[in-house]
Write a protein that holds these residues in place. Structure first.
Motif, PDB file in Angstrom:
ATOM      1  N   LEU A  31       0.835  -1.136   0.176  1.00 29.00           N
ATOM      2  CA  LEU A  31      -0.059  -0.024   0.182  1.00 29.00           C
ATOM      3  C   LEU A  31       0.889   1.177  -0.069  1.00 29.00           C
ATOM      4  O   LEU A  31       0.567   2.308  -0.806  1.00 29.00           O
ATOM      5  CB  LEU A  31      -0.855   0.033   1.061  1.00 29.00           C
ATOM      6  N   ALA A  32       1.704   1.300   0.778  1.00 36.22           N
ATOM      7  CA  ALA A  32       3.009   2.391   0.961  1.00 36.22           C
ATOM      8  C   ALA A  32       3.347   2.764  -0.478  1.00 36.22           C
ATOM      9  O   ALA A  32       3.508   3.786  -0.816  1.00 36.22           O
ATOM     10  CB  ALA A  32       4.074   2.225   1.992  1.00 36.22           C
ATOM     11  N   TRP A 121      -4.826  11.207  -3.769  1.00 36.79           N
ATOM     12  CA  TRP A 121      -5.108  10.283  -2.692  1.00 36.79           C
ATOM     13  C   TRP A 121      -6.587   9.819  -2.947  1.00 36.79           C
ATOM     14  O   TRP A 121      -6.557   8.441  -2.608  1.00 36.79           O
ATOM     15  CB  TRP A 121      -4.866  10.858  -1.216  1.00 36.79           C
ATOM     16  N   THR A 122      -7.552  10.459  -2.999  1.00 32.55           N
ATOM     17  CA  THR A 122      -8.890   9.944  -3.134  1.00 32.55           C
ATOM     18  C   THR A 122      -9.135   8.907  -4.350  1.00 32.55           C
ATOM     19  O   THR A 122      -9.658   8.012  -3.869  1.00 32.55           O
ATOM     20  CB  THR A 122      -9.982  11.331  -3.224  1.00 32.55           C
ATOM     21  N   ARG A 123      -8.681   9.311  -5.298  1.00 31.63           N
ATOM     22  CA  ARG A 123      -8.848   8.373  -6.299  1.00 31.63           C
ATOM     23  C   ARG A 123      -7.900   7.078  -5.950  1.00 31.63           C
ATOM     24  O   ARG A 123      -8.729   6.147  -6.546  1.00 31.63           O
ATOM     25  CB  ARG A 123      -8.123   9.123  -7.663  1.00 31.63           C
ATOM     26  N   THR A 124      -6.792   7.038  -5.692  1.00 34.53           N
ATOM     27  CA  THR A 124      -5.919   6.085  -5.361  1.00 34.53           C
ATOM     28  C   THR A 124      -6.822   5.288  -4.274  1.00 34.53           C
ATOM     29  O   THR A 124      -6.648   3.913  -4.324  1.00 34.53           O
ATOM     30  CB  THR A 124      -4.419   6.306  -4.804  1.00 34.53           C
ATOM     31  N   HIS A 125      -7.085   5.732  -3.152  1.00 36.56           N
ATOM     32  CA  HIS A 125      -7.928   4.967  -2.199  1.00 36.56           C
ATOM     33  C   HIS A 125      -9.031   4.412  -2.739  1.00 36.56           C
ATOM     34  O   HIS A 125      -9.312   3.166  -2.383  1.00 36.56           O
ATOM     35  CB  HIS A 125      -8.372   5.818  -1.001  1.00 36.56           C
ATOM     36  N   ALA A 126      -9.887   4.925  -3.635  1.00 35.07           N
ATOM     37  CA  ALA A 126     -11.096   4.468  -4.036  1.00 35.07           C
ATOM     38  C   ALA A 126     -10.644   3.283  -4.847  1.00 35.07           C
ATOM     39  O   ALA A 126     -11.299   2.351  -4.745  1.00 35.07           O
ATOM     40  CB  ALA A 126     -11.756   5.525  -5.017  1.00 35.07           C
ATOM     41  N   SER A 134     -15.899  -6.366   0.067  1.00 41.15           N
ATOM     42  CA  SER A 134     -16.913  -5.432   1.070  1.00 41.15           C
ATOM     43  C   SER A 134     -16.400  -3.772   0.944  1.00 41.15           C
ATOM     44  O   SER A 134     -16.266  -3.233   1.753  1.00 41.15           O
ATOM     45  CB  SER A 134     -16.794  -5.697   2.562  1.00 41.15           C
ATOM     46  N   GLY A 135     -15.617  -3.644  -0.208  1.00 44.13           N
ATOM     47  CA  GLY A 135     -15.025  -2.365  -0.163  1.00 44.13           C
ATOM     48  C   GLY A 135     -13.902  -1.950   1.054  1.00 44.13           C
ATOM     49  O   GLY A 135     -13.763  -0.920   1.015  1.00 44.13           O
ATOM     50  N   GLY A 136     -13.348  -2.694   1.704  1.00 42.56           N
ATOM     51  CA  GLY A 136     -12.462  -2.557   2.673  1.00 42.56           C
ATOM     52  C   GLY A 136     -13.162  -2.569   4.251  1.00 42.56           C
ATOM     53  O   GLY A 136     -12.103  -2.490   4.990  1.00 42.56           O
ATOM     54  N   ASP A 137     -14.188  -2.582   4.003  1.00 44.84           N
ATOM     55  CA  ASP A 137     -15.061  -2.377   5.560  1.00 44.84           C
ATOM     56  C   ASP A 137     -14.329  -3.175   6.718  1.00 44.84           C
ATOM     57  O   ASP A 137     -14.098  -3.264   7.450  1.00 44.84           O
ATOM     58  CB  ASP A 137     -16.695  -2.387   5.512  1.00 44.84           C
ATOM     59  N   ALA A 138     -14.356  -4.485   6.081  1.00 49.49           N
ATOM     60  CA  ALA A 138     -14.127  -5.583   6.918  1.00 49.49           C
ATOM     61  C   ALA A 138     -12.404  -5.758   7.389  1.00 49.49           C
ATOM     62  O   ALA A 138     -12.301  -5.721   8.583  1.00 49.49           O
ATOM     63  CB  ALA A 138     -14.359  -7.013   6.575  1.00 49.49           C
ATOM     64  N   LEU A 139     -11.650  -5.081   6.480  1.00 47.97           N
ATOM     65  CA  LEU A 139     -10.333  -5.113   6.677  1.00 47.97           C
ATOM     66  C   LEU A 139     -10.079  -3.892   7.767  1.00 47.97           C
ATOM     67  O   LEU A 139      -9.274  -4.040   8.669  1.00 47.97           O
ATOM     68  CB  LEU A 139      -9.616  -4.824   5.222  1.00 47.97           C
TER      69      LEU A 139
END
Length: 147
Positions: A31-32, A121-126, A134-139
């Motif tokens: 991720l970094a 950052w917003t685009r990369t994060h999306a 789950s779009g990352g919610d569980a993580l």
């Protein structure tokens, strides 16, 4: 003479496949790298972006509160602040309420840089979240529980 202790190779494979710490470290590095690449045009690393974003508050935070938010010790925070301060992106001042403490403030140049970097950052994060179940919610919930 005693026989040296040995760890079976099967144990190595078990750790490789199941160790939460190892998997979290690998994911954090990946991720970094992804965010570092996205933020390169702003001459920022993902860590520097997070540090600057942590200063975007109504009142200038103390070094201690920023260190706590970023899960860093004060010595590491100080080392990470110096290059950003030299670039004129933040200012460090004595806390008027406690002369032993320091407050951190985004400069207008720092705020302008954050404003330009945030959409990237917003685009990369999306994009990252879209690739996760789950779009990352569980993580996110799991990571918050561990932190």
């Amino acid at each position: 003479m005693s026989k040296p202790l040995q760890v079976p190779y099967a144990a190595t494979l078990h750790v490789k496949d199941t160790c939460l710490c190892l998997h979290a470290q690998r994911a954090a590095r990946a991720l970094a790298r992804r965010f570092d690449e996205a933020l390169r045009p702003f001459d920022l690393t993902s860590g520097q972006f997070s540090l600057l974003m942590s200063l975007n508050r109504p009142q200038p935070p103390t070094m201690g509160s920023v260190a706590g938010l970023l899960a860093m010790d004060r010595t590491t925070l100080t080392a990470n602040l110096k290059p950003l301060e030299r670039r004129g992106l933040l200012a460090i001042s004595v806390d008027p309420g406690d002369r032993r403490s320091r407050r951190l403030t985004l400069t207008s140049m720092g705020m302008a840089l954050l404003a330009r970097a945030l959409p990237v950052w917003t685009r990369t994060h999306a994009d990252v979240e879209a690739s996760l179940p789950s779009g990352g919610d569980a993580l996110r919930e799991g990571l918050l529980a561990l932190a």
